[in-house]
Write a protein that holds these residues in place. Structure first.
Motif, short mmCIF file in Angstrom:
data_model
loop_
_atom_site.label_atom_id
_atom_site.label_comp_id
_atom_site.label_asym_id
_atom_site.label_seq_id
_atom_site.Cartn_x
_atom_site.Cartn_y
_atom_site.Cartn_z
N PRO A 211 -3.22 3.29 1.00
CA PRO A 211 -1.62 3.10 0.64
C PRO A 211 -0.87 1.89 0.90
O PRO A 211 -0.19 1.44 0.06
CB PRO A 211 -1.07 4.22 1.49
CG PRO A 211 -2.11 5.28 1.89
CD PRO A 211 -3.39 4.22 1.99
N ASP A 212 -1.51 1.04 1.66
CA ASP A 212 -0.70 -0.19 2.13
C ASP A 212 -1.93 -1.44 1.41
O ASP A 212 -1.35 -2.73 1.81
CB ASP A 212 -0.62 -0.30 3.46
CG ASP A 212 -1.79 -0.31 4.41
OD1 ASP A 212 -2.83 -0.21 3.56
OD2 ASP A 212 -1.70 -0.75 5.64
N GLY A 213 -2.77 -1.28 0.47
CA GLY A 213 -3.57 -2.06 0.12
C GLY A 213 -4.61 -2.43 0.92
O GLY A 213 -5.62 -3.29 0.42
N ILE A 214 -4.64 -2.12 2.20
CA ILE A 214 -5.97 -2.14 2.94
C ILE A 214 -7.06 -1.44 2.46
O ILE A 214 -7.01 -0.31 2.30
CB ILE A 214 -5.63 -2.29 4.56
CG1 ILE A 214 -4.49 -3.30 4.78
CG2 ILE A 214 -7.07 -2.57 5.12
CD1 ILE A 214 -4.65 -4.67 4.38
N GLU B 22 -10.12 1.26 2.49
CA GLU B 22 -10.71 2.22 3.47
C GLU B 22 -12.08 2.69 2.94
O GLU B 22 -12.56 2.78 1.96
CB GLU B 22 -9.69 3.26 3.35
CG GLU B 22 -8.22 2.90 4.02
CD GLU B 22 -7.30 4.12 4.01
OE1 GLU B 22 -7.76 5.05 3.25
OE2 GLU B 22 -6.02 3.81 4.61
N ARG C 49 -10.21 1.96 8.28
CA ARG C 49 -9.56 0.82 7.76
C ARG C 49 -10.54 -0.42 7.62
O ARG C 49 -11.28 -0.64 8.71
CB ARG C 49 -8.37 0.36 8.27
CG ARG C 49 -7.13 1.28 7.91
CD ARG C 49 -5.83 1.10 8.78
NE ARG C 49 -5.20 -0.10 8.50
CZ ARG C 49 -4.44 -0.55 7.70
NH1 ARG C 49 -4.19 0.44 6.91
NH2 ARG C 49 -3.74 -1.61 7.72
N SER D 210 -10.57 -3.39 8.99
CA SER D 210 -9.63 -4.07 9.89
C SER D 210 -10.37 -4.84 10.95
O SER D 210 -11.35 -4.22 11.51
CB SER D 210 -8.53 -3.27 10.57
OG SER D 210 -7.77 -4.04 11.45
N ARG E 34 -6.41 -10.83 3.37
CA ARG E 34 -5.64 -9.64 2.89
C ARG E 34 -5.37 -9.46 1.33
O ARG E 34 -5.32 -8.37 0.78
CB ARG E 34 -3.97 -9.68 3.31
CG ARG E 34 -3.20 -8.77 3.11
CD ARG E 34 -1.93 -8.64 3.83
NE ARG E 34 -2.27 -8.42 5.39
CZ ARG E 34 -1.98 -7.29 5.69
NH1 ARG E 34 -1.73 -6.05 5.04
NH2 ARG E 34 -2.29 -6.98 7.01
N GLU F 96 -7.86 -6.47 6.46
CA GLU F 96 -6.97 -6.71 7.44
C GLU F 96 -7.67 -7.75 8.70
O GLU F 96 -8.65 -7.02 9.34
CB GLU F 96 -6.30 -5.42 7.97
CG GLU F 96 -5.10 -5.76 9.05
CD GLU F 96 -4.68 -4.48 9.68
OE1 GLU F 96 -3.42 -4.09 9.62
OE2 GLU F 96 -5.63 -3.59 10.10
#
Length: 501
Positions: free
Chosen positions: A334-337, A339, A344, A346, A370, A375
């Motif tokens: 949802p936030d562009g990162i 999955e 995530r 990250s 990003r 992330e």
């Protein structure tokens, strides 16, 4: 300058003032690295750079070896026994003579600690007829270069405690220690019994100042005459000063990402290639480093024999990076990162501010990664956390500045970092071809073809990801002359500096 900042600066400068006071004829050196102890394994580079301790073998500005505390060396026909003739009439700073036995004692202590000598398959180091004899289990053509490394420095027998840790830096160099106040400073004075050319300046000091801005202010204010390692903004500002001269030189060091290739998110070549493709190296170099030294491969042109002009350069292609990650099963959240399986993409990027540009480069990488949905959380901490997290297996990404001239022959660093892993090199990665090629070069076999193969494998598999080739910077007061940057970062060249007329 507001009052609050002025007061803070005053405190910083007062804390940083060397024991030799300004105006007393002392040449005051400032750099980022703390004086942890007298032991060569911790702060050995400071004592070699200050001209306090010496090695058997030296290297000139081109990396060519020449005699230091050894006047000559030779190897047996089977290449297993090296003989180093010890320079006569040399005294340690405590008045005891340099002998082959003292040199053997220092190197045997060095061999028992982590480092190049530990890995050199040395069977024995002993003294014989005024010479130091090194007997090997396997041929090592680069041994003389190993003995030019800072951890191979020769200290007097009295320098060591019962546990083999050096407690006093009792060397043979043109300067000798007067006071040592870990972790901040060392003061030194010219050694009257030095065997070589005597230094022109009688007193010198070294002070560790971690903040690049403070170092630059010390140069500008005259609190230090020799300030090593400027951040890009300070370099530009000091270039306009009429009180300071700034110097810059290419050195055989690369800014690079050390990648944990065993990490579940990074254990494929494609994942590491995607990271590499996300980096706009030319833009980063000009915006942050302010010089056009974007890396096209790991080894910079200054690493003679290892830089391969025919190698396809590292590219910038975010669309291709995204495609490669999608093929690995990563999808935008949802936030562009990205999955995958509910996790995530990250990662924690560990770096350190000893090299002032590293935190700035880390911030740019965070933005660039990003853009492809990765992330990155930055942890700017002590440089010792890089090897510590490597050993613990907890490092994910490390942004480091790696010196390929730890020894004048880069094979020493390559063996330490990529055959197969090393604290500052590859992690969770193993390539048997590189191991065989590197060991062959160390024996004296192979040549440019082997070096080119190693460079090609590192470019293809990316256990580390090169970002930029390094330039060392220096600010020197116009009250001195003769200052220079040693490309091999072995010496500050204090003996060659004089006061300006």
């Amino acid at each position: 300058m507001n009052l609050k900042f002025a007061a803070s600066l005053s405190v910083l400068l007062s804390l940083s003032t060397p024991v030799w006071a300004a105006g007393d004829g002392s040449l005051d050196v400032v750099a980022a690295f703390e004086v942890v102890s007298a032991d060569p394994t911790t702060s050995g580079t400071i004592f070699t750079n200050m001209g306090i301790v010496e090695t058997l073998v030296n290297a000139d500005s081109e990396g060519r070896l020449y005699p230091g505390l050894a006047t000559e060396w030779k190897v047996s026909d089977d290449k297993l026994e090296w003989s180093f003739s010890i320079r006569p009439d040399v005294q340690f700073h405590d008045g005891t003579p340099l002998t082959a036995a003292a040199a053997a004692n220092a190197l045997n202590i060095a061999k028992a600690k982590p480092g190049l000598l530990e890995k050199a398959l040395i069977a024995d180091i002993t003294a014989r007829d005024g010479s130091l004899i090194v007997t090997l289990k396997e041929p090592l053509a680069a041994l003389p270069a190993y003995l030019a490394e800072y951890r191979s420095q020769i200290l007097a027998p009295a320098a060591y405690g019962p546990d083999g840790q050096a407690v006093n830096a009792i060397g043979t160099g043109p300067y000798r220690v007067v006071t040592m106040t870990p972790p901040q400073s060392v003061t030194a004075e010219a050694f009257p019994a030095y065997w070589g050319e005597k230094p022109q300046i009688e007193k010198a000091s070294y002070t560790a100042v971690g903040r690049a801005e403070t170092r630059a202010l010390m140069a500008e204010s005259g609190d230090a005459e020799f300030v090593y390692g400027l951040d890009p903004a300070s370099y530009t500002r000091l270039s306009q000063s009429d009180k300071v001269n700034v110097l810059k030189a290419d050195v055989p060091r690369s800014l690079m990402l050390k990648v944990n290739a065993a990490h579940p998110k990074l254990n494929t070549v494609e994942a590491r290639q995607a990271l590499s493709l996300a980096i706009d190296r030319p833009g980063l170099a000009m915006a942050i480093l302010r010089y056009p030294a974007a890396a096209t491969q790991l080894f910079p042109p200054s690493v003679g024999g290892w830089h391969v002009t025919a190698l396809e350069p590292l590219a910038y292609d975010t669309a291709k990076a995204a495609e490669m990650l999608a093929a690995q099963g990563w999808k935008a959240g949802p936030d562009g990162i990205l999955e995958r399986d509910g996790e995530r993409f990250s990662l924690v990027l560990t770096t350190y501010p000893d090299r002032p540009e590293l935190p700035l480069v880390a911030a740019v990488l965070e933005q660039q990664f990003r853009q492809i949905g990765i992330e990155v959380k930055i942890d700017s901490t002590n440089s010792s956390e890089i090897p510590a997290r490597h050993a613990a297996g907890t490092l994910e990404l490390g942004l480091v500045a790696r010196n390929f001239a730890l020894v004048p022959d880069p094979i020493g660093t390559v063996l330490q970092d990529y055959a197969p892993n090393g604290d500052w090199g590859a992690m969770g990665w193993n390539n048997t071809e590189i191991v065989d090629l590197a060991k062959g070069l160390a024996r004296g076999d192979g040549g440019d073809e082997s070096r080119a193969k190693i460079a090609g494998i590192l470019q293809a598999e990316l256990p580390v990801i090169a970002i930029a080739w390094y330039q060392q910077t220096l600010a020197v007061s116009n009250t001195i002359k003769g200052a220079r940057i040693d490309p091999w970062e072995r010496s500050f060249g204090l003996s060659d500096i004089t006061w300006a007329d």
